[in-house]
Write a protein that holds these residues in place. Sequence first.
Motif, PDB file in Angstrom:
ATOM      1  N   ARG A  15      59.715 -39.115-115.072  1.00  0.00           N
ATOM      2  CA  ARG A  15      59.564 -39.968-114.300  1.00  0.00           C
ATOM      3  C   ARG A  15      60.400 -39.817-113.245  1.00  0.00           C
ATOM      4  N   ARG A  16      59.375 -40.314-111.968  1.00  0.00           N
ATOM      5  CA  ARG A  16      59.776 -40.705-110.829  1.00  0.00           C
ATOM      6  C   ARG A  16      60.107 -41.369-110.162  1.00  0.00           C
ATOM      7  N   GLU A  23      55.591 -43.737-114.455  1.00  0.00           N
ATOM      8  CA  GLU A  23      54.610 -43.094-113.741  1.00  0.00           C
ATOM      9  C   GLU A  23      55.325 -41.350-113.553  1.00  0.00           C
ATOM     10  N   HIS A  24      54.388 -40.252-113.839  1.00  0.00           N
ATOM     11  CA  HIS A  24      55.110 -38.747-112.956  1.00  0.00           C
ATOM     12  C   HIS A  24      54.889 -39.173-111.362  1.00  0.00           C
ATOM     13  N   ALA A  25      55.123 -38.293-111.072  1.00  0.00           N
ATOM     14  CA  ALA A  25      55.431 -37.510-109.193  1.00  0.00           C
ATOM     15  C   ALA A  25      54.325 -37.791-108.989  1.00  0.00           C
ATOM     16  N   ASP A  26      53.042 -37.595-109.926  1.00  0.00           N
ATOM     17  CA  ASP A  26      51.575 -37.128-109.316  1.00  0.00           C
ATOM     18  C   ASP A  26      50.830 -38.621-109.655  1.00  0.00           C
ATOM     19  N   GLY A  27      51.640 -40.130-110.427  1.00  0.00           N
ATOM     20  CA  GLY A  27      50.905 -41.286-110.281  1.00  0.00           C
ATOM     21  C   GLY A  27      50.741 -41.504-111.287  1.00  0.00           C
ATOM     22  N   THR A  28      50.399 -40.136-112.465  1.00  0.00           N
ATOM     23  CA  THR A  28      49.984 -40.754-113.735  1.00  0.00           C
ATOM     24  C   THR A  28      50.628 -40.961-114.448  1.00  0.00           C
ATOM     25  N   CYS A  84      53.226 -42.113-117.989  1.00  0.00           N
ATOM     26  CA  CYS A  84      54.346 -41.706-118.383  1.00  0.00           C
ATOM     27  C   CYS A  84      55.275 -42.125-119.687  1.00  0.00           C
ATOM     28  N   CYS A 120      56.010 -32.501-119.435  1.00  0.00           N
ATOM     29  CA  CYS A 120      56.162 -33.865-118.667  1.00  0.00           C
ATOM     30  C   CYS A 120      56.587 -33.229-117.357  1.00  0.00           C
ATOM     31  N   THR A 121      56.236 -33.613-116.388  1.00  0.00           N
ATOM     32  CA  THR A 121      57.431 -33.332-114.775  1.00  0.00           C
ATOM     33  C   THR A 121      58.659 -33.825-114.732  1.00  0.00           C
TER      34      THR A 121
END
Length: 79
Positions: free
Chosen positions: A38-39, A11-16, A18, A35-36
Motif C-alpha cells: 500500500r502506498r 491503493e497501490h502505487a499505480d492507483g489500483t 489494494c 501485491c506491491t
Amino acid sequence: MARIAVKIVPEHADGTPCTHAVAPSGKPRDPHSGCTGRRRYQVVCSACGPVGAHGLRVLAEPAQSAHRDHHKKAPAATR
C-alpha cells in the motif's frame, strides 16, 4: 435525499485498490500475492468522487470526517 458514503480506499502505487492482507508496515503478508504494498489511502465520496489522497490512514480519517461534515451542512432556506 440520497445517502452519501465517504470511504477510505487503500491503493497501490499505480492507483489500483489494494485488497490484500498487509503487515503494519504496509507490505504484503503473502509475498507471492503479487501485491506491491500500500502506498496511499484515497478518500472517495459516492457523490463527489475522489476527494484526496494521503500517505497514512491516520491522516485520511480527518479528511473523511471533514468531507462528510461538508455534506451535512444544509443550505440556508430562502424565502
